[in-house]
Design an enzyme around this catalytic site. Sequence first.
Site, mmCIF file in Angstrom:
data_model
loop_
_atom_site.group_PDB
_atom_site.id
_atom_site.type_symbol
_atom_site.label_atom_id
_atom_site.label_comp_id
_atom_site.label_asym_id
_atom_site.label_seq_id
_atom_site.Cartn_x
_atom_site.Cartn_y
_atom_site.Cartn_z
ATOM 1 N N PRO A 2 0.560 0.635 -2.204
ATOM 2 C CA PRO A 2 -0.736 1.476 -2.578
ATOM 3 C C PRO A 2 -0.635 2.838 -2.156
ATOM 4 O O PRO A 2 -0.094 2.892 -0.830
ATOM 5 C CB PRO A 2 -1.768 0.593 -1.853
ATOM 6 N N GLU A 3 -0.964 3.723 -2.930
ATOM 7 C CA GLU A 3 -0.952 5.144 -2.294
ATOM 8 C C GLU A 3 -2.486 5.491 -1.874
ATOM 9 O O GLU A 3 -3.242 4.783 -2.158
ATOM 10 C CB GLU A 3 -0.381 6.127 -3.132
#
Length: 270
Positions: A2-3
């Site tokens: 996840p960014e």
Amino acid sequence: MPELPEVETTRRGLAPHLVGRTVVALHIRQPRLRWPIPRELRTQLPGQRIEAIERRAKYLLVHTEPGSALLHLGMSGSLRVLPAATPIGVHDHVDWRLDSGRVLRYTDPRRFGCQLWQPRGEVHPLLAGLGPEPLSDDFDGDLLWTRSRGRAAAVKVFLMDQAIVVGVGNIYASEALFAAGIHPKRAAGSISRTRYARLANEVKRILAYAITRGGTTLRDFISPDGLPGYFEQELFVYGREGEPCKVCGTLIRAIVLGQRSTYYCPRCQR
Ligand SMILES: [Zn+2]
């Protein structure tokens, strides 16, 4: 992994279900995450009303009166709000039972995420020394220009340095440098103020766009191709080694910079 856009999408999805709710109890099935869940979280959080949920870099801060739970999704973590009776899966490590009859469920097959505690009025060591948020007014081309003077590091490594600006992950750094026409290997200290102004604007534009594409439902925010919030066909360079540049037709190249795969167009980026 996840960014920033996915974490922000998670925050926006969770907020209506969490803010104003009281944490009735914690059910910790696996306390050994990246770091063990601290005793403070286990003793302080139950009984507290959630005041707000904020994001700092890729951390979520769930604020209550005595302090804040500090959550990170690691490589493979997710947070969902579910009916309390939802069957428990093998990777569902932590539940926060809420007074709404639902649970905030933390699922993480690889267990690189964390749930930590930050007492009110203190800054957790993980958050100390972080640069500004990329979508805030504190981040702009002047900051990049000022902080880069005299630095020989490659601009992509510089842009991904959390002390300079937080949350510009590998995909978004590659795409922003392409959009700004800057070669990822160029020395950070050699880039002009004008070009940094353009780069900062592209970072903001690309992250903001990715957040809008992140979707509004918790269930849908991670797509199967591992590029949540961003459709693969919208990428100009990331993951496109050997394919023609969408602007000039030159083949996209891949190099390793700072141990991360880096993609660029040798013609469009100088
Ligand atoms: Zn090109």
